[in-house]
Design an enzyme around this catalytic site. Sequence first.
Site, PDB file in Angstrom:
ATOM      1  NE  ARG A  59      -3.802  -1.959   2.680  1.00 55.20           N
ATOM      2  CZ  ARG A  59      -4.880  -2.269   1.978  1.00 55.20           C
ATOM      3  NH1 ARG A  59      -5.229  -1.524   0.960  1.00 55.20           N
ATOM      4  NH2 ARG A  59      -5.615  -3.322   2.277  1.00 55.20           N
ATOM      5  NE  ARG A  85      -6.116  -0.963  -3.305  1.00 55.83           N
ATOM      6  CZ  ARG A  85      -6.074  -2.305  -3.272  1.00 55.83           C
ATOM      7  NH1 ARG A  85      -7.073  -3.009  -3.781  1.00 55.83           N
ATOM      8  NH2 ARG A  85      -5.075  -2.936  -2.705  1.00 55.83           N
ATOM      9  CG  HIS A 103     -17.946   5.815   4.588  1.00 56.19           C
ATOM     10  ND1 HIS A 103     -17.295   4.708   4.079  1.00 56.19           N
ATOM     11  CD2 HIS A 103     -18.811   5.346   5.511  1.00 56.19           C
ATOM     12  CE1 HIS A 103     -17.749   3.625   4.685  1.00 56.19           C
ATOM     13  NE2 HIS A 103     -18.672   3.980   5.560  1.00 56.19           N
ATOM     14  CB  VAL A 138     -10.461   2.748   7.978  1.00 58.84           C
ATOM     15  CG1 VAL A 138     -11.499   2.714   6.855  1.00 58.84           C
ATOM     16  CG2 VAL A 138      -9.139   2.203   7.476  1.00 58.84           C
ATOM     17  CD  GLU A 168     -21.949   8.834  -1.608  1.00 53.17           C
ATOM     18  OE1 GLU A 168     -20.947   8.918  -2.324  1.00 53.17           O
ATOM     19  OE2 GLU A 168     -22.411   7.739  -1.227  1.00 53.17           O
TER      20      GLU A 168
HETATM   21  C1  GAR Z   1     -19.891   6.184  -3.245  1.00 50.87           C
HETATM   22  O1  GAR Z   1     -21.109   5.731  -2.716  1.00 50.87           O
HETATM   23  C2  GAR Z   1     -18.893   6.415  -2.134  1.00 50.87           C
HETATM   24  O2  GAR Z   1     -19.455   6.892  -0.961  1.00 50.87           O
HETATM   25  C3  GAR Z   1     -18.364   5.013  -1.943  1.00 50.87           C
HETATM   26  O3  GAR Z   1     -18.240   4.487  -3.234  1.00 50.87           O
HETATM   27  C4  GAR Z   1     -19.227   5.088  -4.064  1.00 50.87           C
HETATM   28  C5  GAR Z   1     -18.535   5.659  -5.270  1.00 50.87           C
HETATM   29  O4  GAR Z   1     -19.468   6.141  -6.202  1.00 50.87           O
HETATM   30  N1  GAR Z   1     -17.104   5.043  -1.257  1.00 50.87           N
HETATM   31  C6  GAR Z   1     -16.771   4.158  -0.324  1.00 50.87           C
HETATM   32  O5  GAR Z   1     -17.488   3.239   0.008  1.00 50.87           O
HETATM   33  C7  GAR Z   1     -15.404   4.390   0.308  1.00 50.87           C
HETATM   34  N2  GAR Z   1     -15.275   3.642   1.510  1.00 50.87           N
HETATM   35  P1  GAR Z   1     -18.975   6.967  -7.465  1.00 50.87           P
HETATM   36  O6  GAR Z   1     -17.790   6.201  -8.060  1.00 50.87           O
HETATM   37  O7  GAR Z   1     -20.135   6.995  -8.394  1.00 50.87           O
HETATM   38  O8  GAR Z   1     -18.558   8.332  -7.014  1.00 50.87           O
END
Ligand code: GAR
Length: 188
Positions: A59, A85, A103, A138, A168
């Site tokens: 990583r 990641r 998130h 995290v 989001e």
């Molecule tokens: C989103 O729902 C974001 O919150 C999540 O992945 C998705 C990406 O959507 N992220 C995580 O779970 C990080 N731990 P997108 O690629 O359409 O923006």
Amino acid sequence: MASGNGSNFEALVQACRCGSMPAEVVLLLVNNPGCPAQARAARLAIPCTLVDHRGFASREALDAALVAALGAAQVDLVVMAGWMRVVTAHLIAAYPERLVNIHPSLLPSFRGLDGVGQALAAGVTLAGCTAHLVSEQVDAGLILAQAAVPVLASDDRESLAARILAQEHQILPLAVMLAAQRLGLPSG
Ligand code: GAR
């Protein structure tokens, strides 16, 4: 930084382009070749660099490559917009207070993988999303913005995730502006 679909990345670009966020998206980093986020960057004419995690032994080595790419682009602030990641101290230390994550849960509930599935399994009636600064633990850094959505009896993972994702797209630009304000960067 995006790993998959890239809709949050596009929401940030649109927020800049419509004038609601005084910023410019100068680079997209992706780790999965052929991910839809790459195609979005091409359509939006944003430079995109693939840093495939499969080519790195650790990583830390991946994060060193990310830091090099971000440094070359001279970015002020970095957004993990669907970056799947776990990042290391190497990246976090390079962008102290300048690394924002989105998130799909109301943190501190449901950290880690599949925040939406965790919320459904727990039977909560309110779910949501959180934009926060990234710390070494995290999904635990300073919360910048949150939005809640109801969980409907008819919801499955897909329908709830879609309702959360729409929120989001609203809070991520807001959180980026709040992070910029904390740093004394232009924030509108
Ligand atoms: C989103 O729902 C974001 O919150 C999540 O992945 C998705 C990406 O959507 N992220 C995580 O779970 C990080 N731990 P997108 O690629 O359409 O923006």
